[in-house]
Scaffold this active site. Structure first.
Site, PDB file in Angstrom:
ATOM      1  N   TRP A   1      70.064  67.399   1.553  1.00  0.00           N
ATOM      2  CA  TRP A   1      68.994  66.661   1.666  1.00  0.00           C
ATOM      3  C   TRP A   1      68.146  66.839   2.917  1.00  0.00           C
ATOM      4  CZ3 TRP A   1      66.075  62.711  -0.528  1.00  0.00           C
ATOM      5  CH2 TRP A   1      65.467  61.886   0.410  1.00  0.00           C
TER       6      TRP A   1
ATOM      7  N   ASP B   1      62.107  63.692   7.063  1.00  0.00           N
ATOM      8  CA  ASP B   1      61.084  63.997   8.051  1.00  0.00           C
ATOM      9  C   ASP B   1      61.431  65.455   8.962  1.00  0.00           C
ATOM     10  OD1 ASP B   1      61.109  61.489   7.473  1.00  0.00           O
ATOM     11  OD2 ASP B   1      61.301  60.474   9.533  1.00  0.00           O
TER      12      ASP B   1
ATOM     13  N   GLU C   1      56.515  53.836  11.359  1.00  0.00           N
ATOM     14  CA  GLU C   1      57.723  54.966  11.609  1.00  0.00           C
ATOM     15  C   GLU C   1      56.657  56.144  12.071  1.00  0.00           C
ATOM     16  OE1 GLU C   1      61.217  53.975   8.425  1.00  0.00           O
ATOM     17  OE2 GLU C   1      59.470  55.408   7.575  1.00  0.00           O
TER      18      GLU C   1
HETATM   19  C1  FRU Z   1      61.055  57.949   8.065  1.00  0.00           C
HETATM   20  C2  FRU Z   1      62.479  57.655   8.532  1.00  0.00           C
HETATM   21  C3  FRU Z   1      62.164  57.329  10.135  1.00  0.00           C
HETATM   22  C4  FRU Z   1      64.041  57.603  10.476  1.00  0.00           C
HETATM   23  C5  FRU Z   1      64.462  58.566   9.233  1.00  0.00           C
HETATM   24  C6  FRU Z   1      65.542  58.505   9.219  1.00  0.00           C
HETATM   25  O1  FRU Z   1      61.341  58.754   7.095  1.00  0.00           O
HETATM   26  O2  FRU Z   1      62.679  56.438   8.045  1.00  0.00           O
HETATM   27  O3  FRU Z   1      61.722  56.006  10.420  1.00  0.00           O
HETATM   28  O4  FRU Z   1      64.121  57.828  11.578  1.00  0.00           O
HETATM   29  O5  FRU Z   1      63.538  58.473   8.289  1.00  0.00           O
HETATM   30  O6  FRU Z   1      66.026  59.485   8.149  1.00  0.00           O
END
Ligand code: FRU
Length: 477
Positions: A24, A27, A197
């Site tokens: 998987w 980000d 985020e």
């Molecule tokens: C965004 C997020 C971030 C976090 C990460 C966790 O897609 O939710 O805020 O750090 O993914 O995988």
């Protein structure tokens, strides 16, 4: 082949976008340029193709187009999983790990979310965690993550943008280890129907004047549902971000599949580009997309610039010029004028699903027109330019195999400024479409999962005429 081999080459494996070999991905993280190499780290589960066990995966590239897999860079520890963050090059050894150390700043996600750092002295191959982690915590804030750090020369400090529930808090530091709160931004401004985020604060120039842009990803609450990236344009003085008065929210990409994107650090001034990559998925359905051994892709790398859309400043984005190296011989379809419909069947011989379409449309006496890409299974992806309603809609309701109720339910809409002509550039890669109108002033990135490649191109207008110029298709790769 042995019974232990995986089908790496599965149906929706993109051909020219970055995908994890196995497992998987979400980000993009820690993008940094160093010694002729672009680094791309990313949220990664090495154990399976759904979200969990977050590590930082790693890939490198010389050209932002061809990526090489690297060993997993940062693994969970007693402070928690490794969530999103950034990386910098410490040219002046401010942190004391060594001159030119690559330093990753990320969220440790355990019982609490705190910020930690790790350094690499071998160009990003291996990282050592700082023994003083975490370097930043807050007893009261639950959603406290995604540090994006840059060196702010005028105030001689590192500045961190951090997502703090539904605001961005800025912190300053001389050494990346001790952080002081500078200011907080965002209350009552922009979109707020989800958690904030992955912020990014960086300068761009417009007509010789520097403006500061603040990216804030939000989930849910995007313009077309689920996750998306909004931005603000303003000024930054080393302490406070002051937004220009505008009609917020503004969105970087109106498509459903461009999230959590941020920009590269340490790109040489001589290059001068602000380079971006995003996660080409949406939390609405990311865990269910119909792939098996891996999940998700990144967008193509893009260059950001400020542009004026006739009403106000916007952030436009376009594929990096290096992407043109993938183009095979151009295939010129035609220059045409149409009163109702023009269809190009089998527009690309030996179509493997990776191609680029470019053309210019000049509508005459009509309020709307559309073009679509289609296959013999009756699957169709339509772009409707609704000039009267100043909207560019993408209809993927009949584009794909069914896999999730959230995926194909509605039209994906973007604002469209009326123009004499529209230049269109569409990148297609098996299961992705990236549309750039008028040099990236309107962008729509949408994944699709057709049961076979689209190989018919159709233009339509209900009335008036369309002048279609320079319709060109390039096979990519
Ligand atoms: C965004 C997020 C971030 C976090 C990460 C966790 O897609 O939710 O805020 O750090 O993914 O995988």
């Amino acid at each position: 082949s042995s019974k232990y081999s995986f089908e790496y080459n599965e149906k929706y494996r993109l051909l020219y976008h970055f995908t994890p070999q196995y497992g998987w991905m979400n980000d993009p993280n820690g993008m940094v340029y160093a010694d002729g190499t672009y680094h791309l780290f990313y949220q990664y589960n090495p154990y399976g193709a759904r979200w969990g066990n977050m590590h930082w995966g790693h890939a490198i590239s010389k050209d932002l187009v061809n990526w090489q897999y690297q060993p997993t860079a940062i693994a969970p520890d007693k402070l928690g999983a490794i969530f999103s963050g950034s990386a910098v090059i410490d040219h002046d050894n401010t942190a004391g790990f060594g001159k030119g150390a690559m330093i990753a700043i990320f969220t440790s996600a355990g019982d609490r979310q705190t910020q930690s750092i790790a350094y690499s002295l071998d160009g990003g191959k291996t990282f050592t965690k700082y023994e003083g982690n975490p370097v930043l915590s807050d007893a009261n804030i639950i959603d406290f993550r995604d540090p994006k750090v840059f060196w702010h020369a005028p105030s001689k400090q590192w500045v961190m943008s951090l997502a703090t529930t539904q605001t961005i808090t800025f912190y300053g530091s001389k050494n990346l280890k001790e952080w002081t709160r500078l200011s907080e931004f965002g209350e009552g401004l922009g979109a707020h129907s989800g958690v904030w985020e992955c912020p990014d604060l960086f300068p761009l120039t417009y007509e010789g004047k520097t403006k500061w842009v603040l990216f804030v990803s939000i989930n849910p609450g995007g313009p077309n549902g689920g996750s998306a990236t909004q931005y603000f344009i303003g000024d930054f003085d080393g302490k406070t971000f002051t937004p220009d008065a505008m009609n917020y929210p503004l969105w970087l990409d109106y498509g459903r599949d461009n999230y959590a994107g941020v920009t590269w650090s340490n790109v040489p001034a001589a290059d001068g580009r602000r380079l971006f990559i995003g996660w080409m998925s949406n939390w609405d359905y990311a865990n269910e997309i119909p792939t098996v051994n891996f999940r998700s892709a990144m967008t193509v790398a893009r260059t950001l610039r400020l542009a004026h859309n006739g009403e106000h400043l916007i952030v436009a984005s376009e594929p990096v010029k290096e992407l043109e190296s993938l183009r095979r011989e151009p295939l010129s379809l035609a220059d045409k004028t149409t009163f109702d419909t023009v269809t190009f069947e089998n527009f690309l011989p030996n179509n493997q699903g990776a191609y680029e379409l470019t053309f210019t449309v000049t509508p005459n006496d009509t309020d709307s027109f559309s073009f679509s890409i289609e296959n013999a299974k009756g699957e169709v992806l339509t772009y409707l330019f609704d000039i009267a309603n100043k909207t560019l809609s993408v209809d993927r309701t009949k584009s794909s195999v069914a896999f999730n109720a959230n995926f194909a339910e509605m039209l994906v809409k973007a604002p469209l400024t009326a123009k004499k002509s529209y230049t269109v550039r569409l990148l297609v890669d098996k299961a992705s479409t990236e549309l750039f109108v008028n040099n990236g002033e309107v962008v729509q990135t949408n994944t699709v999962f057709p049961s076979e490649v689209y190989n018919t191109l159709r233009f339509k207008t209900e009335k008036g005429t369309l002048n279609l110029n320079d319709i060109t298709v390039y096979k990519l790769k």
